[in-house]
Design an enzyme around this catalytic site. Structure first.
Site, PDB file in Angstrom:
ATOM      1  N   GLU A   1       0.837  -1.198   0.000  1.00  0.00           N
ATOM      2  CA  GLU A   1       0.000   0.000   0.000  1.00  0.00           C
ATOM      3  C   GLU A   1       0.872   1.249   0.000  1.00  0.00           C
ATOM      4  OE1 GLU A   1      -2.046  -1.069   3.544  1.00  0.00           O
ATOM      5  OE2 GLU A   1      -2.877  -2.818   2.533  1.00  0.00           O
TER       6      GLU A   1
ATOM      7  N   GLU B   1      -4.229  -7.069   2.442  1.00  0.00           N
ATOM      8  CA  GLU B   1      -2.982  -7.757   2.783  1.00  0.00           C
ATOM      9  C   GLU B   1      -3.045  -9.258   2.536  1.00  0.00           C
ATOM     10  OE1 GLU B   1      -4.494  -5.566   4.698  1.00  0.00           O
ATOM     11  OE2 GLU B   1      -3.091  -3.903   4.938  1.00  0.00           O
TER      12      GLU B   1
ATOM     13  N   PHE C   1       2.244  -2.239   9.286  1.00  0.00           N
ATOM     14  CA  PHE C   1       2.564  -2.411  10.704  1.00  0.00           C
ATOM     15  C   PHE C   1       2.400  -3.876  11.051  1.00  0.00           C
ATOM     16  CE2 PHE C   1       1.463   2.026  10.441  1.00  0.00           C
ATOM     17  CZ  PHE C   1       2.401   2.626  11.253  1.00  0.00           C
TER      18      PHE C   1
ATOM     19  N   PHE D   1      -0.852  -5.720  11.691  1.00  0.00           N
ATOM     20  CA  PHE D   1      -1.757  -6.064  10.588  1.00  0.00           C
ATOM     21  C   PHE D   1      -1.583  -7.519  10.158  1.00  0.00           C
ATOM     22  CE2 PHE D   1      -1.507  -1.391   8.902  1.00  0.00           C
ATOM     23  CZ  PHE D   1      -1.938  -0.941  10.139  1.00  0.00           C
TER      24      PHE D   1
ATOM     25  N   HIS E   1      -0.904  -0.445  16.364  1.00  0.00           N
ATOM     26  CA  HIS E   1       0.174   0.082  15.511  1.00  0.00           C
ATOM     27  C   HIS E   1       1.516   0.156  16.235  1.00  0.00           C
ATOM     28  CE1 HIS E   1      -3.366   1.447  13.288  1.00  0.00           C
ATOM     29  NE2 HIS E   1      -2.594   1.694  12.268  1.00  0.00           N
TER      30      HIS E   1
HETATM   31  C1  TPP Z   1      -5.405  -3.784   7.552  1.00  0.00           C
HETATM   32  C2  TPP Z   1      -4.797  -2.433   7.418  1.00  0.00           C
HETATM   33  N1  TPP Z   1      -4.037  -2.167   6.346  1.00  0.00           N
HETATM   34  C3  TPP Z   1      -3.482  -0.952   6.196  1.00  0.00           C
HETATM   35  C4  TPP Z   1      -3.675   0.015   7.132  1.00  0.00           C
HETATM   36  C5  TPP Z   1      -3.003   1.375   6.993  1.00  0.00           C
HETATM   37  N2  TPP Z   1      -4.033   2.365   6.671  1.00  0.00           N
HETATM   38  C6  TPP Z   1      -4.608   3.097   7.642  1.00  0.00           C
HETATM   39  S1  TPP Z   1      -5.825   4.070   7.042  1.00  0.00           S
HETATM   40  C7  TPP Z   1      -5.542   3.538   5.481  1.00  0.00           C
HETATM   41  C8  TPP Z   1      -6.365   4.079   4.377  1.00  0.00           C
HETATM   42  C9  TPP Z   1      -7.808   3.866   4.617  1.00  0.00           C
HETATM   43  O1  TPP Z   1      -8.533   4.441   3.601  1.00  0.00           O
HETATM   44  P1  TPP Z   1     -10.091   4.540   3.684  1.00  0.00           P
HETATM   45  O2  TPP Z   1     -10.661   3.227   4.082  1.00  0.00           O
HETATM   46  O3  TPP Z   1     -10.560   5.112   2.407  1.00  0.00           O
HETATM   47  O4  TPP Z   1     -10.371   5.540   4.882  1.00  0.00           O
HETATM   48  P2  TPP Z   1      -9.955   7.086   4.990  1.00  0.00           P
HETATM   49  O5  TPP Z   1      -8.594   7.129   5.566  1.00  0.00           O
HETATM   50  O6  TPP Z   1     -10.030   7.665   3.653  1.00  0.00           O
HETATM   51  O7  TPP Z   1     -10.953   7.657   5.933  1.00  0.00           O
HETATM   52  C10 TPP Z   1      -4.523   2.597   5.437  1.00  0.00           C
HETATM   53  C11 TPP Z   1      -4.020   1.945   4.225  1.00  0.00           C
HETATM   54  C12 TPP Z   1      -4.449  -0.308   8.253  1.00  0.00           C
HETATM   55  N3  TPP Z   1      -4.650   0.585   9.231  1.00  0.00           N
HETATM   56  N4  TPP Z   1      -5.011  -1.528   8.368  1.00  0.00           N
END
Ligand code: TPP
Ligand code: MG
Lengths: 349, 339
Positions: A31, A74, A97, A100, A150
Site C-alpha cells: 500500500e 494484505e 505495521f 496487521f 500500531h
Molecule cells: C489492515 C490495514 N491495512 C493498512 C492500514 C493502513 N491504513 C490506515 S488508514 C488507510 C487508508 C484507509 O482508507 P479509507 O478506508 O478510504 O479511509 P480514509 O482514511 O479515507 O478515511 C490505510 C491503508 C491499516 N490501518 N489496516
C-alpha cells in the site's frame, strides 16, 4: 576517510534499489509504496514513496511494474507474493505495521512458511515481508503514541513458525545488510523495522553487502555480564552498559539481529564467559524471544551461570496510547540496570 | 428470502422539525470545531500521537447518527472522531483521551484511533482497515438474537472496499437479513491512493447489488441527503427488512493523518471543488433559504459549541495522567470468585 553516514530509512531504500538493480526478479508490492498511483497524468507518481519513505524514488527508476501500489488487501497481495515467489520472482511485500499480520497470517504461515515442507522440498518461497514494529515512545504528559494496533513488536509470532526467518536490525548498517540478505535468501523472511530507528544514522558502506541471517553481532565486549538486545533494545543495552561501567562492571552486549534462526553459539559463548545474562526485548513476555533465549541458556549453559537469568520485556498487555503508560511499557536502560542488580543480588541463592 | 436490490429515494428534503435541524447543526459544527481545535493543539505541539481528522465529512456521521437511537450500535474506523461525537460521546472525555489522561473515554489506553463509549452505543474506532464491519455485523446479529429492534451501523472508507472482509459481511448480512447499515465514506483516497486506481468500479455501492443488499449512492456533503437515506435504511433494518448499503461521496479536507500534506497526491483545484460544497455552509444556506432557523440561532449554537470545546480542553488539561501501574490493568476481566 570517514565513512559515509546514512539514515536508517535511506539505508533500506539503498538496499532495495541495489537489489532491484542486481536482480530483475525483485519487485515491491504494498500500500502506497509509491503512492498516488494512477495520477501520472497529473504529474503525481511517487507521492508517498512508502508510508515511511523507504521506497521513495524507486518507481521513477524501476517503473510501476516493479513498484506496485496495491489496494488495501494484505491477505491477497501477500498471498500473491507467495504465488509470484513460487513461479520465479523475488517479491518484497510490505505489511505496513506488524499488527496487521492479523489479516495476513494465513498467507505468511500456512502458505509462505509451510509450503516447502508440505510439498516435500519441491519449492522455495523467496519472499520478503517488510514490516514496521515498535512503540513510538512519546514523552508524557500530553497525548501518546500509536496505541495497541500500531505499536506491537510481536516478532515472537514469526519466530514460532517453522519455515519462516525473521530479522530485526538495530541500526542503519544492519538494516541495509539484513534487508539485502532477506531479498537474496531463498526462504521467506520477515524483516522488521523499528519505527524509532528510522531517523537514526550511522556509517553505511555504499556498495551492496549482505549480513548473514542467523548470526548475532557482539557490539561490546565485557566479562562480567552479557546483555542480549533485539532491534532498538540493543541501543538500550548499550546505554545500560555505559551506566554499569560507572559501577565498575564490564558488560558484553550481543545484538541478536536474527530472531529466527537464533544464533545459539554466540549467545552461549558469551554467557559461558560472563556467567550472567539479561535479555532485553520490547515484545510482550509470554512465549517471547527473550524467554526462548533464557530457556536456551538454562538448557545448555546452566552450569556456567553465577546468577539467575533475567529478562526485561514489554508488559503482558497491548501497547497503550498514553505517553506515561507507553513509557512504562517499553524497557529502558534503568530497567536493564535494575535487572542486572537483581540478578547479582540473587547470586548463590 | 433475500430482497432484490432497489435504489433508495435520494431526494433530499429538509426535515421540518426545528429540533432535528438544531441537533444537526450543533453536531456538524461541534465535529468541525473539535477537529480544528485538535489541529491547533497538534500544531502547537501540545498533543501528540496518530490523529486522522474528520473535517469535511461531518454530514455523513451527522446524517446517519441523527437517525439512530442512543442504544443503536456504531462501529467506526481510524477516522472516528466524527462518528463518536455524532453518536453522543462526551467531547470532554474524548479530548481527555487525546491528551492521554485518566479521565479519557478509554482511560488513556486507546487514543484517537480507538475512542469508544459503549454507554452510547459507540463500539469503538479501530485502526485495522475493514475490521469494524464484522464487529457491527456481530452487533446486528446480537440485536436480532436478543430481539431488541436495535440496529447497527458499520462506517468504513473507500479503502476498506479493497478488503475481502467487507464482502464477506455483505453476504452474511444478506443471508441472515441482519439489521445492519453499511456506510461507505468514499472520500476518494485511501492514504495517498486514489479510489479510481484501487477499485474497479466508480460507484462503490453497486457492489452491494450482487449480494442482494439494497444500496444508495448519496452526496455525502449534503446532510439532508444522508439523513434521508439513513431514514429509509434504519426503518427497513428495524422492521426486519435486512441490511442496506449507503455510499456517501465525500472528501477529507486535511491529509490522511495530521502532518500529511495531501497536495503530494491531489490537486488544489480538486480540494477547492469539494470545499466549495462544504456541508456546513450548505446547511446554513438551505435553512436560511427556507426561513427554518434564524441566523441568530445558528450563531448562538456556534458560540455554545465553541465554549463546549474550550471546556473540553480545560477538562483535559486539568485531568490527571493515568498511573503508570495501569500499563497492565484491564488486560483481562476481573474474575468472579465463584468459578
Ligand atoms: C489492515 C490495514 N491495512 C493498512 C492500514 C493502513 N491504513 C490506515 S488508514 C488507510 C487508508 C484507509 O482508507 P479509507 O478506508 O478510504 O479511509 P480514509 O482514511 O479515507 O478515511 C490505510 C491503508 C491499516 N490501518 N489496516
Ligand atoms: Mg478514503
Amino acid at each position: 576517510m570517514a565513512g559515509r553516514q546514512l539514515q536508517f530509512s535511506r539505508a533500506e531504500n539503498e538496499a532495495l534499489r541495489q537489489e532491484m538493480e542486481r536482480d530483475a526478479r525483485v519487485f515491491i508490492m504494498g500500500e502506497d509504496v509509491a503512492g498516488g498511483a494512477g495520477r501520472a497524468a497529473l504529474g503525481i507518481i511517487d507521492a508517498w514513496g512508502g508510508p515511511m519513505g523507504a521506497t521513495k524514488g524507486l518507481i521513477q527508476q524501476f517503473g510501476a511494474e516493479r513498484v506496485i501500489d496495491t489496494p488495501i488487501c494484505e491477505m491477497s497481495f501477500i498471498g500473491a507474493g507467495v504465488g509470484a515467489a513460487l513461479t520465479g520472482m523475488r517479491p518484497v511485500v510490505e505489511l505496513l505495521f506488524v499488527n496487521f499480520v492479523g489479516v495476513a497470517l494465513d498467507a505468511i504461515m500456512n502458505q509462505a512458511a509451510y509450503l516447502r515442507y508440505m510439498l516435500g522440498g519441491q519449492v522455495s518461497v523467496p519472499l520478503v515481508v517488510k514490516t514496521a514494529i515498535g512503540a513510538v515512545g512519546m514523552a508524557p504528559p500530553n497525548g501518546g503514541g500509536s496505541a495497541a494496533q500500531h505499536s506491537g513488536s510481536i516478532y515472537s509470532i514469526f519466530a514460532h513458525i517453522p519455515g519462516l526467518k525473521c530479522v530485526v536490525p538495530s541500526d542503519a548498517y544492519t538494516a541495509k545488510g539484513l534487508l539485502t540478505a532477506a531479498i537474496r535468501d531463498d526462504d521467506p523472511v520477515v524483516y522488521c523495522t523499528h519505527r524509532r530507528l528510522l531517523t537514526t544514522s550511522c556509517e553505511v558502506p555504499q556498495e551492496p553487502y549482505a549480513l548473514p541471517i542467523g548470526k548475532a553481532r557482539t557490539v561490546r565486549r565485557g566479562r562480567d555480564v552479557t546483555l542480549v538486545g533485539i532491534g532498538r533494545m540493543t541501543g538500550v543495552c548499550l546505554e545500560a552498559a555505559d551506566q554499569l561501567a560507572g559501577e565498575g562492571l564490564q558488560t558484553e552486549v550481543v545484538d541478536l539481529l536474527s530472531v529466527s534462526p537464533l544464533d545459539e553459539d554466540t549467545v552461549l559463548e558469551a554467557v559461558r564467559r560472563t556467567r550472567r545474562l539479561v535479555v532485553v526485548d520490547e515484545d510482550e513476555p509470554r512465549c517471547s524471544v527473550a524467554r526462548d533465549v533464557a530457556a536456551l541458556v538454562a538448557d545448555r549453559a546452566i552450569d556456567y551461570l553465577d546468577a539467575p537469568v533475567k529478562t526485561v520485556t514489554g508488559a503482558h498487555a497491548p501497547v497503550p496510547f498514553s505517553g506515561v503508560l507507553e513509557v512504562a511499557f517499553v524497557p529502558t536502560p534503568e530497567r536493564v540496570v535494575a535487572a542486572v542488580h537483581a540478578a547479582m543480588r540473587d547470586e548463590g541463592r | 428470502m433475500a430482497t432484490s436490490p432497489v435504489e433508495l429515494p435520494t431526494q433530499a428534503s429538509i426535515p421540518d422539525d426545528p429540533a432535528v435541524l438544531r441537533w444537526m447543526y450543533r453536531h456538524l459544527v461541534l465535529i468541525r470545531t473539535f477537529e480544528e481545535r485538535v489541529v491547533s493543539l497538534r500544531q502547537s505541539g501540545v498533543l501528540q500521537g496518530s490523529t486522522h481528522l474528520y473535517v469535511g465529512q461531518e454530514a455523513v456521521a451527522v446524517g446517519v447518527c441523527g437517525r439512530l437511537e442512543r442504544d443503536d450500535y456504531v462501529a467506526s474506523t481510524h477516522r472516528g472522531h466524527g462518528h463518536c461525537i455524532a453518536k453522543g460521546v462526551d467531547v470532554s472525555r474524548m479530548m481527555a483521551e487525546l491528551y492521554g489522561r485518566a479521565t479519557g473515554t478509554n482511560r488513556g489506553k486507546g487514543g484517537s484511533m480507538h475512542i469508544a463509549d459503549t454507554s452510547v452505543g459507540m463500539l469503538g474506532a479501530t485502526g485495522i482497515v475493514g475490521s469494524g464491519t464484522p464487529v457491527a455485523l456481530g452487533a446486528a446479529l446480537s440485536a436480532k438474537l436478543r430481539r431488541t429492534q436495535q440496529v447497527a451501523v458499520a462506517f468504513f472508507g473507500d479503502g476498506a472496499m479493497g478488503q475481502g472482509i467487507v464482502y464477506e459481511c455483505l453476504n452474511m448480512a444478506a443471508i441472515w437479513q441482519l439489521p445492519l447499515i453499511f456506510v461507505c465514506e468514499n472520500n476518494r483516497y485511501a492514504e495517498s491512493t486514489p479510489v479510481e486506481y484501487a477499485l474497479s468500479t466508480r460507484d462503490l455501492a453497486t457492489r452491494a447489488g450482487p449480494f442482494n443488499v439494497p444500496f444508495a449512492i448519496i452526496d455525502g456533503q449534503d446532510v439532508f441527503a444522508v439523513y434521508a437515506a439513513a431514514d429509509a435504511a434504519v426503518e427497513r433494518a428495524r422492521h426486519g427488512g435486512g441490511p442496506t448499503f449507503i455510499e456517501c461521496k465525500t472528501y477529507r479536507y486535511y491529509g490522511h493523518f495530521f502532518g500529511d500534506d495531501p497536495l503530494r497526491y491531489r490537486t488544489r483545484e480538486e480540494e477547492e471543488h469539494y470545499r466549495g460544497r462544504d456541508c456546513i455552509r450548505r446547511f446554513e444556506q438551505a435553512v436560511a433559504g427556507q426561513g427554518l432557523l434564524a441566523q441568530a440561532e445558528l450563531e448562538r449554537i456556534g458560540a455554545e459549541v465553541r465554549e463546549t470545546v474550550e471546556q473540553a480542553v480545560r477538562f483535559a488539561e486539568a485531568s490527571p495522567l493515568p498511573d503508570p501501574g495501569e500499563v497492565d490493568t484491564d488486560v483481562y476481566t476481573p474474575q468472579r470468585l465463584e468459578v
